[in-house]
Design a protein around this motif. Sequence first.
Motif, PDB file in Angstrom:
ATOM      1  N   ILE A  41       1.041  -0.853  -0.303  1.00 18.78           N
ATOM      2  CA  ILE A  41       0.123  -0.023   0.038  1.00 18.78           C
ATOM      3  C   ILE A  41       0.438   1.545  -0.350  1.00 18.78           C
ATOM      4  O   ILE A  41       0.692   2.120  -0.441  1.00 18.78           O
ATOM      5  N   LYS A  42       1.258   0.791   1.011  1.00 17.03           N
ATOM      6  CA  LYS A  42       2.953   2.563   0.500  1.00 17.03           C
ATOM      7  C   LYS A  42       3.259   2.719  -0.460  1.00 17.03           C
ATOM      8  O   LYS A  42       3.935   2.966  -0.937  1.00 17.03           O
ATOM      9  N   GLU A  43       4.072   1.358  -0.979  1.00 15.50           N
ATOM     10  CA  GLU A  43       5.021   2.165  -2.361  1.00 15.50           C
ATOM     11  C   GLU A  43       3.792   2.596  -3.578  1.00 15.50           C
ATOM     12  O   GLU A  43       4.226   2.831  -4.572  1.00 15.50           O
ATOM     13  N   SER A  44       2.642   1.663  -3.145  1.00 15.97           N
ATOM     14  CA  SER A  44       1.029   2.792  -4.253  1.00 15.97           C
ATOM     15  C   SER A  44       1.204   3.787  -4.230  1.00 15.97           C
ATOM     16  O   SER A  44       0.565   4.195  -5.390  1.00 15.97           O
ATOM     17  N   GLY A  45       1.523   4.574  -3.094  1.00 20.72           N
ATOM     18  CA  GLY A  45       1.361   5.984  -2.931  1.00 20.72           C
ATOM     19  C   GLY A  45      -0.332   6.503  -3.199  1.00 20.72           C
ATOM     20  O   GLY A  45      -0.583   7.290  -2.873  1.00 20.72           O
ATOM     21  N   LEU A  46      -1.357   5.018  -2.807  1.00 24.31           N
ATOM     22  CA  LEU A  46      -2.773   6.112  -2.468  1.00 24.31           C
ATOM     23  C   LEU A  46      -2.669   6.872  -0.976  1.00 24.31           C
ATOM     24  O   LEU A  46      -4.047   7.390  -1.003  1.00 24.31           O
TER      25      LEU A  46
END
Length: 201
Positions: A41-46
């Motif tokens: 989730i953190k890597e997706s930037g959402l």
Amino acid sequence: MAKRKQASSQPDIPLAKPPQDDSDRFENFEDISPEEQERLIKESGLLGKVQKIQRAPEQTVDFADNVFNTVLYVIPLGFLYVIMDVLIHQQYGQDHSMAESLKRLVSGLPFLAVLVFYTHRFQTKRLVQLALVSVAVGSGSGLIYQLNLGSWTENMQRGPPLLTLWVFAVIQMDLLPCSVSLALVYGIARYNNLSLGLVRR
């Protein structure tokens, strides 16, 4: 025979069709550990985008829109004042011209416009709603008291402004404060044994 040997020497090609969509790729997302889910989730930037949306300040109404809304409120309130001024003079059989009503309206119009401008601009604030409740209770109970116990000259002078202020406060309030204010006005009138009609007892 040579063709059959060449065909048999070719590698086997899978004939299965690819999936129609990528939904099956995410069927087992719950099987991923919570730490891995948090990392994805953190890597997706959402998460950052959602936090920015939540922290976005409330959109303030433009000054021109506030002026326009003030005009929309002042015009019907001004007409209400003039009509009530004419009607109360007719009720007591007094001659009264429209010019006199308009003159009284123009003298009180700046105060009414400023009041409408600021209360409408900060209408959602609890302090403003509380102030509107006090204005509604004061003007409503004052109007009923004036019509019951005041002289006819006082009624003609104070009746139309109090009624206009009462109507203004009621239409500016939310439903719950408006109901509370009307209940308080009714209770004050009944406690003091005041008539709620135009005809005195």
